[in-house]
Design an enzyme around this catalytic site. Structure first.
Site, PDB file in Angstrom:
ATOM      1  N   LEU A 145      25.018  21.785  33.022  1.00 13.73           N
ATOM      2  CA  LEU A 145      23.690  21.992  34.006  1.00 13.73           C
ATOM      3  C   LEU A 145      23.077  23.424  33.518  1.00 13.73           C
ATOM      4  O   LEU A 145      21.755  23.245  33.560  1.00 13.73           O
ATOM      5  CB  LEU A 145      24.063  21.823  35.115  1.00 13.73           C
ATOM      6  CG  LEU A 145      22.841  21.858  36.279  1.00 13.73           C
ATOM      7  CD1 LEU A 145      21.881  20.580  36.055  1.00 13.73           C
ATOM      8  CD2 LEU A 145      23.271  22.156  37.612  1.00 13.73           C
ATOM      9  N   CYS A 146      23.655  24.277  33.187  1.00 16.83           N
ATOM     10  CA  CYS A 146      22.920  25.539  32.875  1.00 16.83           C
ATOM     11  C   CYS A 146      22.267  25.477  31.648  1.00 16.83           C
ATOM     12  O   CYS A 146      21.043  26.125  31.479  1.00 16.83           O
ATOM     13  CB  CYS A 146      24.091  26.730  32.766  1.00 16.83           C
ATOM     14  SG  CYS A 146      25.356  26.445  31.782  1.00 16.83           S
ATOM     15  N   THR A 147      22.748  24.914  30.763  1.00 17.24           N
ATOM     16  CA  THR A 147      21.982  24.601  29.291  1.00 17.24           C
ATOM     17  C   THR A 147      20.827  23.793  29.666  1.00 17.24           C
ATOM     18  O   THR A 147      19.755  24.256  29.066  1.00 17.24           O
ATOM     19  CB  THR A 147      22.924  23.901  28.387  1.00 17.24           C
ATOM     20  OG1 THR A 147      24.065  24.993  28.182  1.00 17.24           O
ATOM     21  CG2 THR A 147      22.197  23.591  27.155  1.00 17.24           C
ATOM     22  N   GLU A 191      18.406  25.905  31.799  1.00 14.75           N
ATOM     23  CA  GLU A 191      17.844  27.435  31.375  1.00 14.75           C
ATOM     24  C   GLU A 191      17.586  27.456  29.878  1.00 14.75           C
ATOM     25  O   GLU A 191      16.647  28.043  29.502  1.00 14.75           O
ATOM     26  CB  GLU A 191      18.891  28.421  31.841  1.00 14.75           C
ATOM     27  CG  GLU A 191      19.220  28.409  33.214  1.00 14.75           C
ATOM     28  CD  GLU A 191      20.100  29.443  33.512  1.00 14.75           C
ATOM     29  OE1 GLU A 191      20.733  30.170  32.739  1.00 14.75           O
ATOM     30  OE2 GLU A 191      20.564  29.196  34.831  1.00 14.75           O
TER      31      GLU A 191
END
Length: 451
Positions: A233-235, A238
């Site tokens: 999810l962070c990839t 962001e």
């Protein structure tokens, strides 16, 4: 003036109409009825997987005594229904949850432009029944999980044309559980419903025969199918680097934010176009090429690439095996056929072996060695991430440790998730694991603590 036209009739043979009169053509070739009426040195009982004895019959509509279920009315399903019609197997049910999308029209030939948005099962059944008046195809629009065991018990053979691993696992488990075992643990042949499972991916495909409790089942070879790819999810949020990241952001973050009161309808062209346009905007922002509507469909719906010729070859193999399973007229595939068309028209077969500790077709109790300080939540997560690939496991031992449903029981047992196993169970204690992936089946798991 003489008027001639070739037509296909219900026994699968070609005829010629001349001035309105039907006459036989290519008579020397015969038809499927010819094969069923004659004895053969290659009948089912002579093969490596004998399941019955072929009894030649002059009855022309012998296949009308059987009832076949087709699961899935997509690329494979359309071809399977056509082949069943041409094989004169009239009593067919077809079940599919999906609605027709415009992207289906290039290969799912039972559908037309004005069918977009309609039920695949209903349109496919209507098309076959109208084009082939000897057919009696009954459609079911909905989830396979919504049908009870009596529904599946009513069929002599099930042909699976699913493109979803989770659904194939559920179907496999359900049909395996329909088999009755005697006091010695041997299956009752009368309760065995064969599954012919077909699958395609690009120019590759496979067809396999599953005789529940006799041959290997789908779960035995789950390692042949890699887990579904996911993105951190962070990839996605962001640092997107791939077009898939942009699409994942659009349907996992932007859509719920924009429409908090409803879920994304992956069968809705309007919803899918919204996701595509949002993903395209994000890709332009980060200068990431490659976002297309087809890729959006593939990422959101986990669509496997489809090629019409591969569908045709695999579906032909599936229906061919179904005819052999119903009539014993020829040797049954034992048990797996792989087609690889990327470098030529190549195929090979092999015996798919049963797995000794298969959670579906084996009664073996699994053994697992863990740290006594491992929490119950960590144990359940390992069952999700490991070779079992469970979805929402519940577990009981001497006491109920954790149950997903009903909500009241889930609330009462939730505090156990953060407790160490040494505080919940004894060393060597056998746990019972249940999961929606295996309806009617429980998995025995003995836990041993590391010293």
């Amino acid at each position: 003036r003489t008027s001639e036209a070739m037509v296909m009739v219900s026994d699968g043979s070609e005829h010629c109409t001349k001035n309105g009169t039907t006459i036989a053509s290519y008579q020397s070739r015969g038809s499927l009825a010819t094969i069923l009426s004659r004895s053969s040195p290659f009948s089912n009982e002579t093969g490596a997987l004998p399941i019955g004895e072929h009894c030649p019959s002059a009855e022309t509509d012998i296949l009308s005594h059987f009832k076949v279920l087709v699961v899935g009315a997509g690329g494979l399903g359309c071809e399977i229904l056509k082949n069943l019609a041409m094989s004169n197997i009239p009593n067919v049910d077809v079940i599919d949850l999906d609605q027709i999308d415009v992207t289906n029209l290039n290969r799912q030939f039972l559908f037309r432009q004005n069918d977009v948005g309609s039920s695949k099962a209903e349109v496919a059944a209507k098309f076959i029944n109208e084009r082939c008046p000897w057919m009696k195809v009954t459609p079911h629009h909905g989830k396979i999980q919504d049908k009870d065991t009596n529904f599946y018990k009513s069929f002599n053979c099930i042909i699976s044309g699913l493109d979803n691993i989770e659904a194939r696992r559920w179907l496999n488990s359900t049909v395996c559980n329909l088999v009755d075992l005697d006091e010695d643990g041997d299956p009752d042949p009368e309760t065995i419903i064969p599954i012919v499972d077909g699958g395609t991916e690009g120019f590759s495909g496979q067809a396999r025969v599953i005789l529940p409790r006799i041959t290997s089942c789908f779960e035995c070879n789950l390692d042949l199918f890699p887990p579904q790819k996911s993105f951190p999810l962070c990839t996605v949020a962001e640092t997107p680097r791939l077009p898939e990241h942009c699409i994942a952001y659009a349907f996992t973050i932007q859509f719920p934010t924009e429409f908090p009161d409803r879920k994304l309808d992956t069968d809705s062209p309007v919803d899918m176009k919204w996701v595509y346009l949002k993903a395209l905007d994000r890709s332009k922002k980060y200068d990431i090429p490659g976002v297309t509507y087809m890729l959006t469909m593939g990422v959101v719906k986990n669509i496997i690439p489809a090629v019409a010729s591969t569908n045709a070859i695999v579906s032909a193999a599936c229906v061919n095996e179904s005819v052999k399973l119903l009539t014993f007229c020829s040797q049954t595939l034992n048990t797996y056929m792989m087609y690889t068309g990327s470098s030529g028209v190549n195929s090979h077969t092999w015996v798919s072996e049963k797995k000794d500790d298969c959670p579906v077709c084996s009664a073996a109790v699994r053994k697992m060695q863990v740290s006594p300080n491992m929490t119950l939540n960590e144990l359940l997560q390992s069952l999700r991430d490991g070779d079992l690939r469970l979805k929402s496991p519940s577990v009981t031992g001497t006491d109920v440790l954790y149950m997903q449903k009903p909500p009241s029981l889930e609330k009462a047992t939730k505090p156990n998730l953060n407790k160490a196993l040494k505080d919940l169970i004894q060393n060597g204690e056998q746990l019972t694991i249940t999961d929606p992936m295996f309806p009617g089946t429980s998995l025995g798991l003995s836990i041993f603590f590391e010293i």
